[in-house]
Design a protein around this motif. Structure first.
Motif, short mmCIF file in Angstrom:
data_model
loop_
_atom_site.label_atom_id
_atom_site.label_comp_id
_atom_site.label_asym_id
_atom_site.label_seq_id
_atom_site.Cartn_x
_atom_site.Cartn_y
_atom_site.Cartn_z
N SER A 6 0.84 -1.18 0.00
CA SER A 6 0.00 0.00 0.00
C SER A 6 0.88 1.24 0.00
CB SER A 6 -0.89 0.02 1.25
OG SER A 6 -1.61 1.23 1.31
N THR A 10 -2.01 1.91 6.46
CA THR A 10 -3.18 1.07 6.70
C THR A 10 -3.03 0.40 8.06
OG1 THR A 10 -2.28 -1.00 5.82
CG2 THR A 10 -3.26 0.55 4.21
N ASN A 24 -2.43 -3.78 2.08
CA ASN A 24 -3.78 -3.28 1.84
C ASN A 24 -4.82 -4.01 2.68
OD1 ASN A 24 -3.15 -1.39 -0.40
ND2 ASN A 24 -2.36 -3.27 -1.29
N CYS A 25 -4.50 -5.23 3.10
CA CYS A 25 -5.41 -6.06 3.89
C CYS A 25 -4.57 -7.13 4.57
CB CYS A 25 -6.47 -6.70 2.99
SG CYS A 25 -5.76 -7.80 1.74
N ASP A 28 -2.73 -9.32 2.06
CA ASP A 28 -1.58 -8.63 1.48
C ASP A 28 -0.43 -8.52 2.48
OD1 ASP A 28 -2.75 -8.38 -0.97
OD2 ASP A 28 -3.22 -6.24 -0.76
N THR A 44 -1.48 -5.71 13.44
CA THR A 44 -2.78 -5.15 13.08
C THR A 44 -3.67 -5.21 14.32
OG1 THR A 44 -4.53 -5.17 11.41
CG2 THR A 44 -3.78 -7.32 12.23
N CYS A 71 -12.47 -15.18 4.46
CA CYS A 71 -13.07 -14.19 3.56
C CYS A 71 -14.47 -14.64 3.22
CB CYS A 71 -12.27 -14.07 2.27
SG CYS A 71 -10.75 -13.19 2.46
N TRP A 78 -12.86 -11.87 -5.84
CA TRP A 78 -12.28 -10.76 -5.10
C TRP A 78 -12.20 -9.49 -5.93
CZ3 TRP A 78 -7.51 -13.05 -2.10
CH2 TRP A 78 -7.97 -13.89 -1.09
#
Length: 85
Positions: A6, A10, A24-25, A28, A44, A71, A78
């Protein structure tokens, strides 16, 4: 954005190759270690309870084998709406 990296901060911070990166997530974040072919440290927070989550990646595996990545959208779909995914 140059997946898995990214260009903006984030909630998915990754220490790999002696630098800090942003994913990004969650997916990732692991992808950064894979893309660089190095071990890493991922930080995170839980999106539900805001508890910190820290994962060490060693030899291409998370340090805690009990971890689960889930997910709601199948991987094949996606990119149909990546922001929603």
């Amino acid at each position: 954005m140059a997946a898995p990296f990214s260009a903006v901060p984030t909630p998915f911070r990754v220490r790999a190759a002696d630098r800090w990166w942003y994913g990004n997530c969650a997916w990732d974040a692991f992808g950064i270690c894979a893309a660089l072919h190095v071990d890493g440290h991922i930080e995170t927070v839980c999106a539900d309870c805001r508890e910190p989550i820290v994962v060490e990646v060693r030899d291409e595996r998370p340090d805690d084998q009990r971890l689960l990545f889930h997910c709601l959208v199948p991987a094949a779909r996606w990119w149909a709406d990546i922001v929603f995914t």
